[in-house]
Design an enzyme around this catalytic site. Sequence first.
Site, PDB file in Angstrom:
ATOM      1  N   LYS A 173      28.368   4.936 -49.588  1.00 19.27           N
ATOM      2  CA  LYS A 173      27.150   4.657 -48.934  1.00 19.27           C
ATOM      3  C   LYS A 173      28.220   3.805 -47.916  1.00 19.27           C
ATOM      4  CE  LYS A 173      24.134   2.074 -51.408  1.00 19.27           C
ATOM      5  NZ  LYS A 173      23.146   1.636 -51.864  1.00 19.27           N
ATOM      6  N   THR A 205      17.931  -4.049 -41.189  1.00 14.71           N
ATOM      7  CA  THR A 205      18.427  -3.150 -41.843  1.00 14.71           C
ATOM      8  C   THR A 205      18.198  -3.992 -43.873  1.00 14.71           C
ATOM      9  OG1 THR A 205      20.586  -3.785 -41.712  1.00 14.71           O
ATOM     10  CG2 THR A 205      20.287  -2.096 -40.476  1.00 14.71           C
ATOM     11  N   GLY A 207      16.712  -3.767 -47.224  1.00 16.35           N
ATOM     12  CA  GLY A 207      16.122  -3.099 -48.204  1.00 16.35           C
ATOM     13  C   GLY A 207      16.949  -1.190 -47.701  1.00 16.35           C
ATOM     14  N   THR A 208      17.978  -0.832 -46.879  1.00 18.63           N
ATOM     15  CA  THR A 208      18.085   0.220 -47.085  1.00 18.63           C
ATOM     16  C   THR A 208      18.522   0.530 -47.807  1.00 18.63           C
ATOM     17  OG1 THR A 208      20.396  -0.369 -46.296  1.00 18.63           O
ATOM     18  CG2 THR A 208      18.727  -0.250 -44.249  1.00 18.63           C
ATOM     19  N   GLY A 209      19.343   0.216 -49.223  1.00 17.64           N
ATOM     20  CA  GLY A 209      19.963   0.377 -49.879  1.00 17.64           C
ATOM     21  C   GLY A 209      19.002   0.356 -51.378  1.00 17.64           C
ATOM     22  N   CYS A 210      17.996   0.041 -51.078  1.00 17.22           N
ATOM     23  CA  CYS A 210      16.718   0.241 -52.087  1.00 17.22           C
ATOM     24  C   CYS A 210      15.824   1.332 -52.144  1.00 17.22           C
ATOM     25  CB  CYS A 210      15.972  -0.770 -52.568  1.00 17.22           C
ATOM     26  SG  CYS A 210      16.616  -2.783 -52.647  1.00 17.22           S
TER      27      CYS A 210
HETATM   28  N1  LIG Z   1      23.339   0.729 -39.725  1.00 17.75           N
HETATM   29  C1  LIG Z   1      22.841   1.551 -39.952  1.00 17.75           C
HETATM   30  N2  LIG Z   1      22.558   2.406 -39.760  1.00 17.75           N
HETATM   31  C2  LIG Z   1      22.551   4.293 -39.842  1.00 17.75           C
HETATM   32  N3  LIG Z   1      22.699   4.391 -41.432  1.00 17.75           N
HETATM   33  C3  LIG Z   1      22.881   2.848 -42.244  1.00 17.75           C
HETATM   34  C4  LIG Z   1      23.107   1.802 -41.280  1.00 17.75           C
HETATM   35  N4  LIG Z   1      23.256   0.940 -42.574  1.00 17.75           N
HETATM   36  C5  LIG Z   1      22.884   1.350 -43.610  1.00 17.75           C
HETATM   37  N5  LIG Z   1      22.621   2.638 -43.092  1.00 17.75           N
HETATM   38  C6  LIG Z   1      22.504   3.535 -44.259  1.00 17.75           C
HETATM   39  O1  LIG Z   1      21.740   3.427 -45.062  1.00 17.75           O
HETATM   40  C7  LIG Z   1      22.086   3.563 -46.219  1.00 17.75           C
HETATM   41  C8  LIG Z   1      21.963   2.571 -47.418  1.00 17.75           C
HETATM   42  O2  LIG Z   1      23.390   2.104 -47.418  1.00 17.75           O
HETATM   43  P1  LIG Z   1      24.397   0.410 -47.301  1.00 17.75           P
HETATM   44  O3  LIG Z   1      24.912   0.204 -47.077  1.00 17.75           O
HETATM   45  O4  LIG Z   1      23.227  -0.484 -46.430  1.00 17.75           O
HETATM   46  O5  LIG Z   1      22.865  -0.028 -48.899  1.00 17.75           O
HETATM   47  P2  LIG Z   1      23.116  -1.006 -48.917  1.00 17.75           P
HETATM   48  O6  LIG Z   1      23.890  -1.869 -48.273  1.00 17.75           O
HETATM   49  O7  LIG Z   1      23.177  -1.216 -50.510  1.00 17.75           O
HETATM   50  O8  LIG Z   1      21.791  -1.831 -48.627  1.00 17.75           O
HETATM   51  P3  LIG Z   1      20.896  -3.526 -49.096  1.00 17.75           P
HETATM   52  O9  LIG Z   1      21.768  -4.564 -48.975  1.00 17.75           O
HETATM   53  O10 LIG Z   1      20.017  -3.129 -49.545  1.00 17.75           O
HETATM   54  O11 LIG Z   1      21.164  -3.535 -50.768  1.00 17.75           O
HETATM   55  C9  LIG Z   1      23.068   4.676 -46.379  1.00 17.75           C
HETATM   56  O12 LIG Z   1      22.838   5.978 -46.311  1.00 17.75           O
HETATM   57  C10 LIG Z   1      24.102   4.035 -45.335  1.00 17.75           C
HETATM   58  O13 LIG Z   1      24.846   5.163 -44.905  1.00 17.75           O
HETATM   59  C1  LIG Z   2      14.895  -7.955 -55.207  1.00 17.07           C
HETATM   60  C2  LIG Z   2      16.219  -7.530 -54.031  1.00 17.07           C
HETATM   61  N1  LIG Z   2      16.669  -6.073 -54.767  1.00 17.07           N
HETATM   62  C3  LIG Z   2      17.837  -6.162 -53.539  1.00 17.07           C
HETATM   63  C4  LIG Z   2      18.711  -6.873 -52.487  1.00 17.07           C
HETATM   64  C5  LIG Z   2      19.492  -5.725 -51.819  1.00 17.07           C
HETATM   65  O1  LIG Z   2      20.047  -6.684 -51.387  1.00 17.07           O
HETATM   66  C6  LIG Z   2      16.977  -7.610 -52.691  1.00 17.07           C
HETATM   67  N2  LIG Z   2      17.618  -8.302 -51.393  1.00 17.07           N
HETATM   68  N3  LIG Z   2      16.182  -8.094 -52.820  1.00 17.07           N
END
Ligand SMILES: Nc1ncnc2c1ncn2[C@@H]1O[C@H](COP(=O)(O)OP(=O)(O)OP(=O)(O)O)[C@@H](O)[C@H]1O
Ligand SMILES: Cc1ncc(CO)c(N)n1
Length: 265
Positions: A173, A205, A207-210
């Site tokens: 990502k 942003t 919770g984007t990854g979850c």
């Molecule tokens: N500001 C943004 N605008 C558009 N897309 C974004 C933005 N930030 C993240 N994304 C997209 O959101 C999705 C999740 O990616 P991200 O890299 O944020 O995950 P993460 O760091 O694992 O998230 P978390 O912190 O919730 O674990 C990916 O498809 C990424 O490209």
């Molecule tokens: C419980 C939990 N899982 C995943 C993330 C992602 O960063 C978070 N902030 N908290």
Amino acid sequence: MKHLLTIAGSDSSGGAGIQADLKAFAAHGVFGMSVITAVTAQNTCGVTAVQDITPEIITAQIDAVFSDIRVDAVKIGMVSRQESIHAIAEALKKWKPPIVVVDPVMISKSGYPLLQPEACDALIKELLPCATLLTPNLPEAESICGFSICTEEDMEKAAACIIGLGAKAVLVKGGHLEGERADDYLYDGKNGTWLPGERIQTEHTHGTGCTLSSALASNLAKGMDLTEAVTAAKAYVTTGIRHGIALGHGHGPVHHFVEMWKNAE
Ligand SMILES: Nc1ncnc2c1ncn2[C@@H]1O[C@H](COP(=O)(O)OP(=O)(O)OP(=O)(O)O)[C@@H](O)[C@H]1O
Ligand SMILES: Cc1ncc(CO)c(N)n1
């Protein structure tokens, strides 16, 4: 109806972890179930405390679900302890779910460690090879691969490295890259696909990854192929980010659009 299981940590503020996963499942019209690996005290400003659930209770939760209910896909998020990772890997070997999406959560957006340093090895050796799809962000891919990732070429190199470690497919990502873009790279060992994404300028942003990994698991369970599933999941999370909720005093959560009930009658 498809039945999905998330194995992850609880986020008291409801934006990430188990809570985000269940909201994404509901929005995708699948039935969501949860195995809790840890309870975090967390809000939009950060994490203040973590209590891990014992490996025995994690195993008991997994066995309770699988011994009774068909599971079409599993999503794995925060698992902070080596012993918990081992328990989950053993349970996956026993129950053999057809789809396993692993989000290798390591550090919260606010910088709090959600994976104990000595557990990183277990994640790589025990969980990564169980993954139908692994969804690391850039710092996570750097920890797994052991080199720094600054360019798109580096992201492609990291994807190849992760396939070499045993994941069937990987989505690296680009949310953490500098610049205007938030492009992600999908690789299954044969074909590589760039998924374009415009960076949205927002604070919200959390919770984007979850959300992305749960949307992905839902789409795969519903029979989409890998590229379709990732494309649709990225569109879902992008809309969620665009409509991020200005909640609390820090990074507000992404929005989940639950419209299914209107079509249920
Ligand atoms: N500001 C943004 N605008 C558009 N897309 C974004 C933005 N930030 C993240 N994304 C997209 O959101 C999705 C999740 O990616 P991200 O890299 O944020 O995950 P993460 O760091 O694992 O998230 P978390 O912190 O919730 O674990 C990916 O498809 C990424 O490209
Ligand atoms: C419980 C939990 N899982 C995943 C993330 C992602 O960063 C978070 N902030 N908290």
